[in-house]
Design a protein around this motif. Structure first.
Motif, PDB file in Angstrom:
ATOM      1  N   LEU A 127       1.161 -22.740 -53.454  1.00  0.00           N
ATOM      2  CA  LEU A 127       1.054 -24.115 -53.923  1.00  0.00           C
ATOM      3  C   LEU A 127       0.208 -24.999 -53.005  1.00  0.00           C
ATOM      4  O   LEU A 127       0.033 -26.180 -53.299  1.00  0.00           O
ATOM      5  CB  LEU A 127       2.454 -24.726 -54.065  1.00  0.00           C
ATOM      6  CG  LEU A 127       3.303 -24.122 -55.194  1.00  0.00           C
ATOM      7  CD1 LEU A 127       4.741 -24.605 -55.106  1.00  0.00           C
ATOM      8  CD2 LEU A 127       2.710 -24.466 -56.558  1.00  0.00           C
ATOM      9  N   ARG A 141       1.007 -29.860 -59.787  1.00  0.00           N
ATOM     10  CA  ARG A 141       1.612 -28.570 -59.448  1.00  0.00           C
ATOM     11  C   ARG A 141       3.092 -28.614 -59.803  1.00  0.00           C
ATOM     12  O   ARG A 141       3.757 -29.636 -59.580  1.00  0.00           O
ATOM     13  CB  ARG A 141       1.452 -28.281 -57.953  1.00  0.00           C
ATOM     14  CG  ARG A 141       0.026 -28.078 -57.491  1.00  0.00           C
ATOM     15  CD  ARG A 141      -0.090 -28.193 -55.981  1.00  0.00           C
ATOM     16  NE  ARG A 141       0.159 -29.546 -55.521  1.00  0.00           N
ATOM     17  CZ  ARG A 141       0.448 -29.867 -54.271  1.00  0.00           C
ATOM     18  NH1 ARG A 141       0.555 -28.925 -53.342  1.00  0.00           N
ATOM     19  NH2 ARG A 141       0.645 -31.128 -53.924  1.00  0.00           N
ATOM     20  N   VAL A 167       4.606 -31.680 -55.301  1.00  0.00           N
ATOM     21  CA  VAL A 167       4.983 -30.623 -56.245  1.00  0.00           C
ATOM     22  C   VAL A 167       6.203 -31.074 -57.039  1.00  0.00           C
ATOM     23  O   VAL A 167       7.205 -31.517 -56.458  1.00  0.00           O
ATOM     24  CB  VAL A 167       5.294 -29.307 -55.506  1.00  0.00           C
ATOM     25  CG1 VAL A 167       5.742 -28.229 -56.486  1.00  0.00           C
ATOM     26  CG2 VAL A 167       4.074 -28.849 -54.709  1.00  0.00           C
TER      27      VAL A 167
END
Length: 520
Positions: A127, A141, A167
């Protein structure tokens, strides 16, 4: 009885309506999104093989409608076990066929539930944006964690770091334990990103989880490309799925006299001076704006219009290129041909003007009227090698510069490929007497102009003796007289453009006339 029939019809109607809604949602998912989604799958020994197969089936249904690719959605799978394993990264699959086959091949790891190490891999490798094999810069993400909820480990800290890094974290738990921990790790709001479900009923949350992912990675971006002095192209995601239409309005940004506080200067307003309007059908993904003014800032607004759903309006601004009609077309000014072989030639040109030239095209054909071949290169390339040419052939090559303003400049030259130069074959030397040799070889190659015969004696402290002889192409033998002992005698074929590779023998005189033979 009538009541039962009424209820049956009502349930059937609701089922059909739900089924139709599901189909609509699946269609709307296609091309809707752009982002990187990593699935963190509990593959440890605490998950039974029955539960694991249901999790994979859930992932297959969940991911099936998404359009995959480098400009759309990318997906990865990281398995949790004693030693976590990245089953496949974001760049592995750009088609549903490949993704679904990979999910079917996925095998359970077993072992301990080492979620902490798996999250380190997710954060540091998968990530992380801008690293090889990692997530893309500037795109959303998502981490979707599928777990049985048993012994999740010390995950609050790593999950918090992922959320702080941007994220979005979603959790699907097939167990009822550790609710508080799981609630802490998901991105808010928890009621939209945390799901508890029995393993055999995972299908009932598929649509909800998918919609949650879509809301995070939906690509509501209006892109402006290929801007010239008078035109520009708009590109967008087809959110309407073929229904409704797109209302596009654009105009120059208004510039007002007077600074922000009423003082001297200018300020720009987001309101255009005068809107122009374009209507495009619901299956469109692009359109071209024409009749723009050079060196002008425009605002464009795209409104997806549908009777079924409300969509946000998309805005973008861009500035057209300055009027370059007064700029002299300076490229290409010179064209050179080099590194010619029997089937290739390098073509070079200049000067490079990447700020004005969009690209170059190289057209070449056999003279006088052969088929035209075309090669296109970028505006920062000033040479290319043309291959698969015919030997001993004359070509006409033209390099054209295509300017952003829509104009062209071209320059042409002739180029020739080299002849095929077969080497000499089977040279035989036989000494005759004490100072003569007889030479014989094979010839008669196409394009042959003759033969060069050279012989040179061993060098002494003062000089060396060297002689040459030119023979016509029909002769394939000759006798040389007064040849010094141990002379090096060579025969080379001569062609129209160059001398071919020859063969050599040494003239060693002895009592026995033993022939020396060299074969190519």
């Amino acid at each position: 009885m009538e009541l039962r029939a009424l209820l049956t019809c009502l349930l059937l109607s609701l089922y059909l309506r739900a089924g139709g809604a599901q189909d609509t949602d699946v269609v709307s998912v296609l091309n809707c999104c752009e982002g990187d989604v990593l699935f963190l799958l509990d593959s440890s020994g605490s998950v039974s093989s029955f539960d694991f197969s249901h999790m994979l089936s859930f992932l297959s249904d969940l991911t099936a409608p998404f359009s995959l690719g480098p400009d759309q959605v990318r997906m990865g799978l990281l398995q949790v076990g004693t030693e976590p394993h990245l089953e496949f990264g974001f760049g592995a699959y750009s088609s549903q066929q490949g993704l679904q086959a990979a999910l079917q091949r996925t095998k359970q790891l077993g072992g301990d539930t080492n979620t902490e190490d798996a999250l380190v891999i997710a954060k540091e490798r998968v990530l992380r944006q801008g690293t090889p094999g990692g997530a893309r810069q500037g795109l959303p993400r998502v981490l979707v964690w599928l777990t049985d909820g048993i012994e999740p480990g010390d995950v609050e800290g790593p999950m918090a770091e992922l959320r702080e890094d941007g994220v979005a974290v979603l959790v699907v738990s097939t167990g009822r334990g550790n609710y508080q921990i799981l609630r802490e790790v998901v991105s808010p709001p928890a009621e939209e990103h945390l799901y508890f479900v029995d393993i055999e009923d995972m299908n009932i949350i598929t649509e909800d989880v998918r919609n949650a992912i879509i809301e995070i990675i939906r690509a509501e971006r209006l892109q402006v490309r290929d801007v010239t002095t008078t035109t520009a192209e708009l590109h967008w995601r087809p959110v309407l799925a073929g229904t409704g239409n797109y209302d596009i309005r654009f105009g120059p940004v208004r510039t007002e006299i007077g600074g922000p506080d009423g003082g001297p200067g200018t300020k720009s307003s987001t309101e255009p001076v005068l809107f122009q309007r374009i209507i495009r059908p619901g299956n469109s993904t692009s359109t071209k704006l024409n009749n723009l003014h050079p060196d002008t800032t425009y605002i464009v607004r795209l409104s997806p219009e549908s009777n079924l759903e409300f969509f946000n309006k998309l805005n973008a601004t861009f500035t057209t290129r300055p009027n370059e009609t007064i700029v002299e077309l300076q490229s290409p000014a010179q064209l050179t041909v080099s590194d010619s072989t029997i089937n290739s030639v390098r073509v070079s040109w200049g000067p490079l003007l990447p700020e004005s030239v969009e690209n170059y095209t190289i057209e070449y054909s056999i003279l006088p009227s052969g088929k035209v071949h075309v090669v296109t290169v970028g505006n920062r390339q000033n040479s290319t090698v043309l291959t698969n040419l015919q030997p001993a052939t004359q070509y006409l090559v033209t390099v054209s510069a295509h300017y952003f303003m829509g104009k062209e400049r071209a320059i042409s030259a002739k180029m020739c490929t080299q002849d095929v130069l077969p080497p000499l074959a089977d040279l035989e030397l036989r000494t005759v007497g004490s100072d003569s040799v007889k030479l014989q070889w094979k010839g008669s190659a196409d394009g042959l102009r003759g033969y060069w015969v050279t012989w040179e004696g061993e060098p002494t402290h003062s000089s060396s003796q060297r002689s040459t002889l030119y023979l016509p192409p029909h002769l394939v033998s000759t006798t040389l007289n007064h040849v010094p002992h141990n002379s090096r005698v060579c025969v080379s074929p001569v062609y129209r453009s160059a001398r071919g590779e020859g063969l050599c023998c040494t003239a060693s005189f002895s009592s026995a006339n033993v022939p020396w033979i060299r074969r190519s």
